[in-house]
Design an enzyme around this catalytic site. Structure first.
Site, mmCIF file in Angstrom:
data_model
loop_
_atom_site.group_PDB
_atom_site.id
_atom_site.type_symbol
_atom_site.label_atom_id
_atom_site.label_comp_id
_atom_site.label_asym_id
_atom_site.label_seq_id
_atom_site.Cartn_x
_atom_site.Cartn_y
_atom_site.Cartn_z
ATOM 1 N N GLU A 249 0.967 -0.712 -0.292
ATOM 2 C CA GLU A 249 0.276 -0.140 0.341
ATOM 3 C C GLU A 249 1.108 1.377 -0.032
ATOM 4 O O GLU A 249 2.093 1.374 1.064
ATOM 5 C CB GLU A 249 -0.663 0.232 1.816
ATOM 6 C CG GLU A 249 -1.443 1.320 1.552
ATOM 7 C CD GLU A 249 -2.689 1.702 0.195
ATOM 8 O OE1 GLU A 249 -3.304 1.237 -0.210
ATOM 9 O OE2 GLU A 249 -2.135 3.128 0.059
ATOM 10 N N ARG B 178 -16.779 3.660 5.705
ATOM 11 C CA ARG B 178 -16.080 3.260 5.212
ATOM 12 C C ARG B 178 -14.665 3.147 6.115
ATOM 13 O O ARG B 178 -13.821 2.341 5.884
ATOM 14 C CB ARG B 178 -15.170 3.555 3.528
ATOM 15 C CG ARG B 178 -15.725 4.608 2.959
ATOM 16 C CD ARG B 178 -15.430 5.510 2.125
ATOM 17 N NE ARG B 178 -14.466 4.730 1.422
ATOM 18 C CZ ARG B 178 -14.152 4.296 0.373
ATOM 19 N NH1 ARG B 178 -15.605 3.959 0.092
ATOM 20 N NH2 ARG B 178 -13.856 4.054 -0.185
ATOM 21 N N TYR C 282 -28.029 8.933 4.673
ATOM 22 C CA TYR C 282 -28.547 8.277 5.564
ATOM 23 C C TYR C 282 -27.291 8.070 6.428
ATOM 24 O O TYR C 282 -26.316 8.458 6.826
ATOM 25 C CB TYR C 282 -28.117 6.681 4.804
ATOM 26 C CG TYR C 282 -26.709 6.955 4.098
ATOM 27 C CD1 TYR C 282 -25.555 5.931 4.723
ATOM 28 C CD2 TYR C 282 -26.183 7.102 2.705
ATOM 29 C CE1 TYR C 282 -24.390 5.849 4.425
ATOM 30 C CE2 TYR C 282 -24.890 6.743 1.820
ATOM 31 C CZ TYR C 282 -24.080 5.745 2.982
ATOM 32 O OH TYR C 282 -22.532 5.891 2.515
ATOM 33 N N ASP D 18 -12.362 -1.062 -8.001
ATOM 34 C CA ASP D 18 -11.752 0.135 -9.145
ATOM 35 C C ASP D 18 -10.245 -0.244 -10.098
ATOM 36 O O ASP D 18 -10.666 0.443 -11.150
ATOM 37 C CB ASP D 18 -11.614 1.278 -8.435
ATOM 38 C CG ASP D 18 -12.572 2.137 -7.803
ATOM 39 O OD1 ASP D 18 -13.914 1.278 -8.182
ATOM 40 O OD2 ASP D 18 -12.970 3.154 -7.157
HETATM 41 C C1 FAD Z 1 -19.444 9.362 -3.783
HETATM 42 C C2 FAD Z 1 -18.732 8.047 -4.105
HETATM 43 C C3 FAD Z 1 -19.918 7.487 -3.106
HETATM 44 C C4 FAD Z 1 -19.635 6.084 -3.286
HETATM 45 N N1 FAD Z 1 -20.477 5.341 -2.375
HETATM 46 C C5 FAD Z 1 -20.505 3.817 -2.097
HETATM 47 C C6 FAD Z 1 -21.002 3.051 -1.575
HETATM 48 O O1 FAD Z 1 -21.834 3.102 -0.597
HETATM 49 N N2 FAD Z 1 -21.053 1.330 -1.386
HETATM 50 C C7 FAD Z 1 -20.110 0.873 -2.110
HETATM 51 O O2 FAD Z 1 -19.980 0.019 -2.719
HETATM 52 N N3 FAD Z 1 -19.373 1.795 -3.451
HETATM 53 C C8 FAD Z 1 -19.525 2.872 -2.602
HETATM 54 N N4 FAD Z 1 -18.211 4.044 -3.395
HETATM 55 C C9 FAD Z 1 -17.858 3.291 -4.491
HETATM 56 C C10 FAD Z 1 -16.086 2.662 -3.830
HETATM 57 O O3 FAD Z 1 -15.539 3.660 -2.533
HETATM 58 C C11 FAD Z 1 -15.238 2.401 -4.952
HETATM 59 O O4 FAD Z 1 -15.375 1.617 -5.938
HETATM 60 C C12 FAD Z 1 -14.041 1.383 -3.683
HETATM 61 O O5 FAD Z 1 -13.600 2.048 -2.817
HETATM 62 C C13 FAD Z 1 -12.860 0.713 -3.744
HETATM 63 O O6 FAD Z 1 -12.122 0.396 -4.014
HETATM 64 P P1 FAD Z 1 -11.002 -0.778 -4.422
HETATM 65 O O7 FAD Z 1 -10.239 -1.185 -3.029
HETATM 66 O O8 FAD Z 1 -10.991 -0.709 -5.945
HETATM 67 O O9 FAD Z 1 -10.188 0.777 -4.340
HETATM 68 P P2 FAD Z 1 -9.171 2.238 -3.865
HETATM 69 O O10 FAD Z 1 -10.877 2.412 -2.233
HETATM 70 O O11 FAD Z 1 -9.337 3.596 -4.100
HETATM 71 O O12 FAD Z 1 -8.445 1.858 -3.439
HETATM 72 C C14 FAD Z 1 -6.504 1.623 -3.429
HETATM 73 C C15 FAD Z 1 -5.816 1.720 -3.038
HETATM 74 O O13 FAD Z 1 -4.585 1.100 -3.488
HETATM 75 C C16 FAD Z 1 -3.419 2.150 -2.959
HETATM 76 N N5 FAD Z 1 -3.290 2.822 -4.018
HETATM 77 C C17 FAD Z 1 -3.282 3.449 -5.505
HETATM 78 N N6 FAD Z 1 -2.085 3.212 -5.941
HETATM 79 C C18 FAD Z 1 -1.136 2.761 -5.171
HETATM 80 C C19 FAD Z 1 -0.217 1.999 -6.102
HETATM 81 N N7 FAD Z 1 0.674 2.888 -7.160
HETATM 82 N N8 FAD Z 1 1.359 1.350 -5.061
HETATM 83 C C20 FAD Z 1 0.488 1.151 -4.506
HETATM 84 N N9 FAD Z 1 -0.646 1.109 -3.889
HETATM 85 C C21 FAD Z 1 -1.149 2.108 -4.575
HETATM 86 C C22 FAD Z 1 -4.625 3.643 -2.773
HETATM 87 O O14 FAD Z 1 -3.804 4.278 -1.989
HETATM 88 C C23 FAD Z 1 -5.386 3.141 -1.991
HETATM 89 O O15 FAD Z 1 -5.324 2.488 -0.970
HETATM 90 C C24 FAD Z 1 -18.774 4.850 -3.561
HETATM 91 C C25 FAD Z 1 -17.583 6.005 -4.198
HETATM 92 C C26 FAD Z 1 -17.719 7.560 -4.532
HETATM 93 C C27 FAD Z 1 -17.218 8.753 -5.322
#
Ligand code: FAD
Length: 402
Positions: free
Chosen positions: A34, A108, A214, A292
């Site tokens: 991370e 979160r 909420y 994502d």
């Molecule tokens: C307004 C809003 C509301 C939302 N509400 C909801 C909801 O109610 N329910 C729901 O299910 N989802 C919701 N989401 C979506 C959700 O927040 C994201 O889809 C989710 O956090 C994605 O998780 P992830 O682990 O794929 O990516 P991220 O949470 O983006 O995590 C990626 C991680 O990788 C790390 N990272 C990045 N680049 C590197 C690198 N080069 N080397 C090492 N580490 C790195 C970052 O620091 C981070 O910790 C919402 C999003 C938004 C914008």
């Protein structure tokens, strides 16, 4: 045979840590890298819909989730100015009966902490950013900005919307701005619940925007997501600071209960909302994507984190099912996950259009449809997410059908 696999997970967000938890349940070694110096999440809420909660149950993390959650009574569509109800989908009690798990609201940071506490000592390297991926025969190597490298049977890019791993595997195609930006704030309260914030997931639908409110933290705080259409945006990040005044100006004329709530927001963030078209593949040789990094989506079905959690569970199960055959495991993973996440990505976009309608004729048609469908079956009305909640990533037969 799967016990001998070693997986490197780039990114310790909700998706990366959910994967690490699922791998560990199958006896597969996982190391998380991370870029942040310490684990943490910004102050915002998350709707844990029944499909995501089913995975938490399977991972043995449900009790911990329950302790930090709030159970909404219903998902309610309201008119932006009058608060008139346009649809009401019952949640408390009904979700267990219909989908096999409750609908919960969490913070979160609390959810992330549950996953972080599940990591064994030494399973995470913090403060290292991935800079590249190298493929080798039967292995992949992740390279980091401190000069270190990690070789594994599989490297998983769980590094979010601007994924470096994705760029290494598929080239540099920036995510696209969706024409929406969003304010986000969490308003803490000493008492619960407030008489002017109903204990629901409330979707306030207005012209060219919508607001979702909420309770989180067991009812001790209200989460606000306020979305507005806008022509331009410069930055995509969780933590661009905004102000209460800017939030209030963006929603002038909306219902007094919303304005009252907004006027108590102390810390307000804003960011642009980006997504991508569904990808035709996520994996190259010994590297793949999750969350994502693979399928960024608009938050209009509240599914981004839920999809990442489902991905993590299915990827771990697929690797386990195929023992040491990583290629076969990745084929199964993509076959199960790409159709589902693509549909959620595309339907999330469509919901934005429906929520934000502005012309009187289109609004009339939409609101009549909401009412009629709500009378016939409230679970298939409103945001129409019953097909999302039905899915069970932990049940192989259903998961295969995607
Ligand atoms: C307004 C809003 C509301 C939302 N509400 C909801 C909801 O109610 N329910 C729901 O299910 N989802 C919701 N989401 C979506 C959700 O927040 C994201 O889809 C989710 O956090 C994605 O998780 P992830 O682990 O794929 O990516 P991220 O949470 O983006 O995590 C990626 C991680 O990788 C790390 N990272 C990045 N680049 C590197 C690198 N080069 N080397 C090492 N580490 C790195 C970052 O620091 C981070 O910790 C919402 C999003 C938004 C914008």
């Amino acid at each position: 045979m799967s016990r001998s696999l070693r997986v490197g997970v780039v990114g310790g967000g909700i998706g990366g840590l959910a994967l690490a938890a699922a791998l560990r349940r199958h006896g597969i070694e996982a190391r998380v890298f991370e870029r942040a110096k310490q684990f943490g999440e910004v102050g915002a809420g998350i709707q844990m819909t029944p499909n995501a909660v089913k995975v938490m149950v399977a991972l043995g993390l449900y009790d911990a989730l329950r302790q930090i959650s709030f159970t909404p009574q219903a998902l309610v569509g309201r008119h932006w100015r009058s608060a008139r109800e346009m649809f009401r989908t019952p949640l408390a009690g009904d979700c267990e009966r219909l989908y096999g798990a409750p609908f919960l609201h969490a913070h979160r940071a609390d959810l992330h902490a549950i996953f972080a506490a599940d990591l064994p000592d030494g399973a995470a390297n913090l403060g290292v950013a991935c800079t590249g991926i190298e493929q080798r025969p039967n292995a992949a190597v992740a390279q980091f900005d401190d000069g270190s490298a990690f070789e594994a049977d599989l490297i998983v890019g769980a590094d979010g919307i601007h994924s470096v791993v994705r760029k290494c595997l598929f080239g540099d195609q920036p995510p696209q701005f969706t024409g929406n930006m969003c304010w986000r704030a969490t308003v803490p309260f000493a008492t619960q619940p407030l008489n002017y914030v109903s204990p629901d997931s409330s979707f306030w639908l207005g012209p060219h925007g919508h607001v979702v409110t909420y309770y989180v933290q067991g009812g001790r705080a209200v989460n606000i997501v306020a979305v507005a259409e806008t022509a331009a945006w410069v930055e995509e990040a969780w933590n661009v600071r905004s102000t209460r005044e800017e939030l209030l100006a963006g929603f002038a004329g909306w219902h007094p209960n919303l304005i009252r709530l907004f006027s108590q927001a102390e810390t307000v963030f804003k960011w642009g909302l980006f997504d991508r078209d569904p990808m035709p593949a996520w994996s190259v040789d010994r590297a793949t994507l999750l969350g994502d990094a693979a399928h960024p989506m608009l938050p209009f079905l509240s599914q981004g984190a839920a999809m990442a959690i489902e991905d993590g569970y299915v990827l771990a199960a697929s690797l386990h099912d195929h023992g040491g055959d990583v290629a076969a495991g990745l084929r199964q993973y993509e076959a199960r996950r790409r159709p589902r996440t693509a549909r959620v990505q595309l339907e999330s976009r469509e919901r934005g259009r429906t929520y934000h309608l502005a012309s009187p004729l289109a609004l009339l048609k939409r609101d009549i449809a909401y009412r009629v469908r709500n009378l016939i079956n409230p679970h298939k009305s409103g945001i129409k997410a019953n097909w999302v909640y039905e899915y069970d990533a932990t049940a192989p037969a259903l998961a295969k059908a995607a």
